[in-house]
Design a protein around this motif. Structure first.
Motif, short mmCIF file in Angstrom:
data_model
loop_
_atom_site.label_atom_id
_atom_site.label_comp_id
_atom_site.label_asym_id
_atom_site.label_seq_id
_atom_site.Cartn_x
_atom_site.Cartn_y
_atom_site.Cartn_z
N PRO A 205 1.35 -1.76 5.34
CA PRO A 205 1.95 -1.90 4.01
C PRO A 205 2.81 -3.15 3.90
N GLN A 209 5.42 -1.49 -0.74
CA GLN A 209 4.27 -0.59 -0.88
C GLN A 209 4.57 0.82 -0.37
N ALA A 213 4.22 4.00 -2.77
CA ALA A 213 3.21 5.00 -2.46
C ALA A 213 3.84 6.40 -2.39
N GLY A 284 -3.33 4.08 0.22
CA GLY A 284 -1.98 4.29 -0.29
C GLY A 284 -1.26 5.42 0.41
N HIS A 287 -0.10 4.28 3.68
CA HIS A 287 1.09 3.42 3.51
C HIS A 287 2.36 4.27 3.40
#
Length: 456
Positions: A205, A209, A213, A284, A287
């Motif tokens: 990430p 991020q 997420a 995601g 992350h």
């Protein structure tokens, strides 16, 4: 395990000027929709090949089997994993010990040969398999001279089952030196360490991020999160693993149940707040989390390595789940937690200790050090495309009446079902299936409906 030979280097990718044939370069990739791992590897391979200018066609091996036998094979495999896992363990060991598939399996594989050949465009330069059954068919076709272009196997697992190794296949591509050594020891031809293929979205990430997420998935903003996955089918003792992760007090379990919506419901009843079904944005979700706990050692583990997550194998499913866990541990890429008492200490090391950092570095290096499978495929595409004469002619259409078509369909369905069931029983899994039927006969109604032709 015998001493591992030095990994064989991957071939260099020839520059475009080295290709003397100006025609299109077409590769056919044969996978199988058994879970998601084989198709995922095929998708990653397809993406890489197309990025290098190849035309790529995809085939699903299960669709090449006659009369829906592929669906029955897949369903039997799923039911064994779900209701009689030790039966699958027996099946895995029995087929792994043989030097070649039994005659039953060879008969089933042979039934796919004609359809596979007919599906190859005339300009095909090579065929790549990401599924053991497809590799067996390709090897047989190459041995008999019916397939005149190279056949390659891309080994999707970290452990190499015997069915992956087929005489006649020109080259075997492995994701790491450990499976490459296993394949080499079993007599595989032209073993090359090619490295994994995963979606480019799986990466560590970037700034911001991780928090974004967590907010997107409704996860705690600051607590350590353990992502627990169980494949696209959501099989294995997932509820037990989730409860044991939570009991350590070291991380909040975040569980992905794949297409097993019933499992997600059970987990929520158990008090596991963050239980998801099928997740489209797995990059995601990775992350957002701090560690991955998995039970099969397949594609999700490779994706976690690319995302910079440390990985633990825990409560692994029988067969390839356990052998993959052993191979990943040997490679230094994932910790194999064999006992519940060891779960807490291992999680602590992965979340807060040097072991976590070491595994992150090893996982990222796996994706960065190998050349990928495209150079190996490119090195094999010098053969001329198969001539039309090398492909068997389609069978004559025969009588046109609906009754004749119905009789042929029924014979094919019965024959395929008989071969598939015989293959299962011949490997000694009748007792586990009988035990599962005794405890839950209602679960087997789907098989009964299939054999009677009910597709609903």
């Amino acid at each position: 395990m015998p001493d591992r030979p030095d990994p064989l280097p991957g071939p260099a990718l020839a520059p475009p000027a080295a290709h003397h044939d100006p025609g299109p370069r077409r590769i056919v990739v044969v996978s199988a929709s058994v879970g998601a791992g084989h198709d995922g590897a095929a998708a990653g391979l397809t993406e890489r090949l197309r990025a290098h200018g190849y035309l790529v066609d995809r085939q699903n091996f299960l669709d090449l089997l006659p009369a829906g036998a592929g669906r029955l094979v897949c369903g039997t495999y799923h039911r064994l994993l779900t209701w009689a896992p030790e039966g699958y363990q027996h099946l895995y060991r029995a087929t792994d010990r043989t030097s070649r598939p039994s005659w039953i399996w060879r008969a089933l594989f042979r039934s796919a040969e004609r359809r596979l050949l007919r599906g190859l465009p005339p300009d095909t330069r090579a065929v790549v398999s990401t599924y053991p059954g497809a590799s067996q068919v390709l090897g047989a076709l190459r041995r008999r001279g019916l397939l005149t272009v190279p056949a390659l196997t891309y080994l999707t697992d970290f452990s190499v089952h015997g069915l992956w190794i087929a005489d006649g296949v020109d080259a075997h591509l492995a994701v790491h030196a450990v499976p490459a050594a296993q394949a080499h020891a079993q007599g595989a031809a032209a073993v090359t360490v090619a490295g994994p293929v995963t979606d480019a979205r799986f990466s560590p990430p970037a700034d911001g991020q991780r928090s974004a997420a967590r907010a997107r998935f409704g996860l705690p903003a600051h607590a350590p999160l353990a992502l627990l996955v169980a494949g696209s089918w959501g099989v294995g003792p997932v509820r037990e693993a989730a409860a044991e992760i939570r009991a350590t007090g070291l991380a909040v379990p975040v569980v992905v149940c794949g297409r097993n919506s019933a499992l997600a419901g059970h987990l929520r009843q158990d008090g596991v707040e963050h239980a998801f079904g099928w997740v489209d944005d797995m990059p995601g979700l990775m992350h957002a989390c701090d560690v991955l706990v998995q039970n099969a050692g397949g594609l999700t583990s490779l994706e976690a390595f690319a995302a910079g997550l440390p990985v633990a194998s825990y409560r692994c499913i029988p067969g390839h789940g356990r052998t993959n866990a052993e191979a990943l541990e040997e490679a230094g890429l994932a910790a194999w937690v064999r006992r519940p008492d060891d779960l807490g200490p291992v999680l602590a090391e992965l979340l807060n200790g040097s072991r976590g950092g070491d595994q992150r570095a090893a996982g990222l290096a796996l994706h960065r050090s190998a050349p990928g499978p495209v150079p190996a495929v490119a090195a094999r595409t010098g053969n001329r495309p198969p001539s039309p004469a090398s492909t068997p002619a389609p069978p004559s259409s025969g009588p046109k009446g609906p009754s004749a078509r119905g009789r042929r369909r029924d014979r094919r369905r019965l024959g395929a079902a008989a071969v598939t069931v015989a293959a299962t029983l011949s490997l000694g899994v009748l007792a586990p299936l009988a035990c599962a039927y005794e405890h839950a006969p209602g679960r087997f109604t789907a098989v009964t409906h299939y054999l009677h032709g009910d597709r609903s």
